[in-house]
Motif scaffolding. Structure first.
Motif, PDB file in Angstrom:
ATOM      1  N   GLY A   1      50.670  21.421  31.203  1.00 56.13           N
ATOM      2  CA  GLY A   1      51.088  21.464  29.896  1.00 56.13           C
ATOM      3  C   GLY A   1      51.207  20.216  29.292  1.00 56.13           C
ATOM      4  N   GLY A   2      51.115  19.967  28.007  1.00 56.82           N
ATOM      5  CA  GLY A   2      51.231  18.896  27.443  1.00 56.82           C
ATOM      6  C   GLY A   2      50.706  18.892  25.844  1.00 56.82           C
ATOM      7  N   GLN A   3      50.844  17.615  25.273  1.00 61.57           N
ATOM      8  CA  GLN A   3      50.175  17.883  23.720  1.00 61.57           C
ATOM      9  C   GLN A   3      49.467  16.609  23.472  1.00 61.57           C
ATOM     10  N   VAL A   4      48.456  16.702  22.161  1.00 66.66           N
ATOM     11  CA  VAL A   4      47.729  15.679  21.806  1.00 66.66           C
ATOM     12  C   VAL A   4      48.121  15.458  20.366  1.00 66.66           C
ATOM     13  N   LYS A   5      48.299  14.193  19.707  1.00 67.65           N
ATOM     14  CA  LYS A   5      48.368  14.033  18.457  1.00 67.65           C
ATOM     15  C   LYS A   5      47.584  13.086  17.811  1.00 67.65           C
ATOM     16  N   TYR A   6      46.827  13.353  16.815  1.00 72.73           N
ATOM     17  CA  TYR A   6      45.679  12.377  16.410  1.00 72.73           C
ATOM     18  C   TYR A   6      46.008  12.189  14.985  1.00 72.73           C
ATOM     19  N   GLU A   7      45.991  11.170  14.361  1.00 70.00           N
ATOM     20  CA  GLU A   7      46.030  10.602  12.923  1.00 70.00           C
ATOM     21  C   GLU A   7      44.960   9.955  12.410  1.00 70.00           C
ATOM     22  N   PHE A   8      44.095  10.306  11.296  1.00 72.26           N
ATOM     23  CA  PHE A   8      43.142   9.698  10.976  1.00 72.26           C
ATOM     24  C   PHE A   8      43.040   9.741   9.090  1.00 72.26           C
ATOM     25  N   LEU A   9      43.220   8.750   8.340  1.00 75.45           N
ATOM     26  CA  LEU A   9      43.477   8.835   6.837  1.00 75.45           C
ATOM     27  C   LEU A   9      44.218   9.850   6.647  1.00 75.45           C
ATOM     28  N   THR A  10      43.927  10.891   5.973  1.00 78.17           N
ATOM     29  CA  THR A  10      44.741  11.918   5.288  1.00 78.17           C
ATOM     30  C   THR A  10      45.233  12.998   6.656  1.00 78.17           C
ATOM     31  N   ASP A  11      44.502  13.031   7.484  1.00 80.81           N
ATOM     32  CA  ASP A  11      44.532  14.267   8.336  1.00 80.81           C
ATOM     33  C   ASP A  11      45.635  14.004   9.463  1.00 80.81           C
ATOM     34  N   THR A  12      46.563  14.741  10.018  1.00 81.38           N
ATOM     35  CA  THR A  12      47.335  14.715  11.224  1.00 81.38           C
ATOM     36  C   THR A  12      47.098  16.109  11.792  1.00 81.38           C
ATOM     37  N   ASP A  13      46.503  15.861  13.281  1.00 82.23           N
ATOM     38  CA  ASP A  13      45.976  17.016  14.094  1.00 82.23           C
ATOM     39  C   ASP A  13      47.046  16.933  15.380  1.00 82.23           C
ATOM     40  N   LYS A  14      47.731  18.298  15.662  1.00 78.35           N
ATOM     41  CA  LYS A  14      48.482  18.079  16.820  1.00 78.35           C
ATOM     42  C   LYS A  14      48.212  19.380  17.551  1.00 78.35           C
ATOM     43  N   TRP A  15      48.170  19.350  19.021  1.00 73.50           N
ATOM     44  CA  TRP A  15      47.854  20.678  19.549  1.00 73.50           C
ATOM     45  C   TRP A  15      48.484  20.324  20.853  1.00 73.50           C
ATOM     46  N   LYS A  16      49.017  21.514  21.412  1.00 74.50           N
ATOM     47  CA  LYS A  16      49.612  21.820  22.559  1.00 74.50           C
ATOM     48  C   LYS A  16      49.016  22.754  23.490  1.00 74.50           C
ATOM     49  N   PHE A  17      48.804  22.213  24.782  1.00 73.32           N
ATOM     50  CA  PHE A  17      47.920  23.095  25.561  1.00 73.32           C
ATOM     51  C   PHE A  17      48.827  23.609  26.714  1.00 73.32           C
ATOM     52  N   TYR A  18      48.560  24.830  27.383  1.00 73.34           N
ATOM     53  CA  TYR A  18      48.901  25.313  28.343  1.00 73.34           C
ATOM     54  C   TYR A  18      48.070  25.874  29.344  1.00 73.34           C
ATOM     55  N   ARG A  19      47.802  25.606  30.556  1.00 72.32           N
ATOM     56  CA  ARG A  19      46.707  25.947  31.324  1.00 72.32           C
ATOM     57  C   ARG A  19      47.558  26.193  32.966  1.00 72.32           C
ATOM     58  N   LEU A  20      46.504  27.246  33.580  1.00 75.54           N
ATOM     59  CA  LEU A  20      46.698  27.219  34.925  1.00 75.54           C
ATOM     60  C   LEU A  20      45.631  26.742  35.639  1.00 75.54           C
ATOM     61  N   GLY A  21      45.838  25.808  36.651  1.00 77.89           N
ATOM     62  CA  GLY A  21      44.732  25.207  37.370  1.00 77.89           C
ATOM     63  C   GLY A  21      44.784  25.157  38.979  1.00 77.89           C
ATOM     64  N   VAL A  22      43.729  24.907  39.610  1.00 74.50           N
ATOM     65  CA  VAL A  22      43.596  24.747  40.930  1.00 74.50           C
ATOM     66  C   VAL A  22      42.788  23.696  41.486  1.00 74.50           C
ATOM     67  N   GLU A  23      43.412  23.008  42.646  1.00 75.23           N
ATOM     68  CA  GLU A  23      42.742  21.925  43.260  1.00 75.23           C
ATOM     69  C   GLU A  23      42.153  22.363  44.602  1.00 75.23           C
ATOM     70  N   HIS A  24      40.804  22.083  44.658  1.00 79.42           N
ATOM     71  CA  HIS A  24      40.138  22.271  46.036  1.00 79.42           C
ATOM     72  C   HIS A  24      39.672  21.188  46.625  1.00 79.42           C
ATOM     73  N   ARG A  25      39.697  20.935  47.734  1.00 76.43           N
ATOM     74  CA  ARG A  25      39.257  19.714  48.520  1.00 76.43           C
ATOM     75  C   ARG A  25      37.846  20.229  49.011  1.00 76.43           C
ATOM     76  N   LEU A  26      36.986  19.313  48.955  1.00 74.76           N
ATOM     77  CA  LEU A  26      35.856  19.361  49.778  1.00 74.76           C
ATOM     78  C   LEU A  26      36.048  19.566  51.186  1.00 74.76           C
ATOM     79  N   VAL A  27      35.148  20.390  51.866  1.00 73.87           N
ATOM     80  CA  VAL A  27      35.026  20.704  53.340  1.00 73.87           C
ATOM     81  C   VAL A  27      34.876  19.184  54.081  1.00 73.87           C
ATOM     82  N   LYS A  28      33.632  18.819  53.792  1.00 73.87           N
ATOM     83  CA  LYS A  28      33.279  17.714  54.451  1.00 73.87           C
ATOM     84  C   LYS A  28      33.927  16.599  54.122  1.00 73.87           C
ATOM     85  N   GLU A  29      34.245  16.068  52.921  1.00 68.87           N
ATOM     86  CA  GLU A  29      34.870  14.973  52.640  1.00 68.87           C
ATOM     87  C   GLU A  29      36.223  15.303  51.972  1.00 68.87           C
TER      88      GLU A  29
END
Length: 169
Positions: free
Chosen positions: A61-89
């Protein structure tokens, strides 16, 4: 909500391999979404290591905030993830995440202000280089998709570059 997350965390811990590391923690920084914006966001992965034959199962989870001239954009994200290691490496592994994005945008003119809000799809992928069983670094991309009518961005798809350090305890 906190109680539900704690219950899920405790129940998943029953499936963790007790001979290895238990906790997966990874702070991250994000750059983008537009050229020249620099570091615009942050995130945190928190989960369990060695669950269900994977290297890690986590919530990001986290957020990103971006401002440019007249615009302000802010978004928050929520994700489920998996990390998988390679078998040979065993030094290299891959992460994949799916979730949602919550967008808030504001456009300011001289005397008036407009706002837009929306919910969209968020995904991410990263390559992880594991230096030790307890320490790794990752580099990846976030891809967020939102209805064009609900954002001030020039496209309905916006991409961020991210990097982070992974700690396993």
């Amino acid at each position: 909500m906190r109680a539900l997350l704690l219950l899920c965390f405790v129940s998943l811990s029953c499936f963790a391999n007790q001979d290895s590391k238990f906790l997966h923690l990874s702070p991250e920084i994000k750059a983008g979404p537009q050229y020249g914006t620099g570091i615009t966001g942050w995130g945190m992965q928190l989960g369990l290591a060695d669950v269900y034959q994977t290297n890690s199962l986590y919530f990001n989870g986290g957020q990103v905030k971006y401002e440019f001239l007249t615009d302000t954009d802010k978004w928050k994200f929520y994700r489920l993830g998996v990390e998988h290691r390679l078998v040979k490496e065993e030094v290299i592994s891959f992460q994949f995440e799916l979730g949602v994005i919550d967008y808030e945008g504001e456009r300011r003119f001289f005397t008036r202000k407009e706002t837009r809000e929306g919910v969209g799809f968020s995904s991410a992928g990263a390559v992880v280089f594991n230096f030790t069983p307890s320490l790794g670094v990752r580099f990846g991309l976030d891809v967020n998709v939102l209805d064009k009518d609900k954002t001030y961005q020039t496209s309905s798809t916006f991409i961020n570059v991210n990097s982070g350090v992974i700690f396993r305890f």
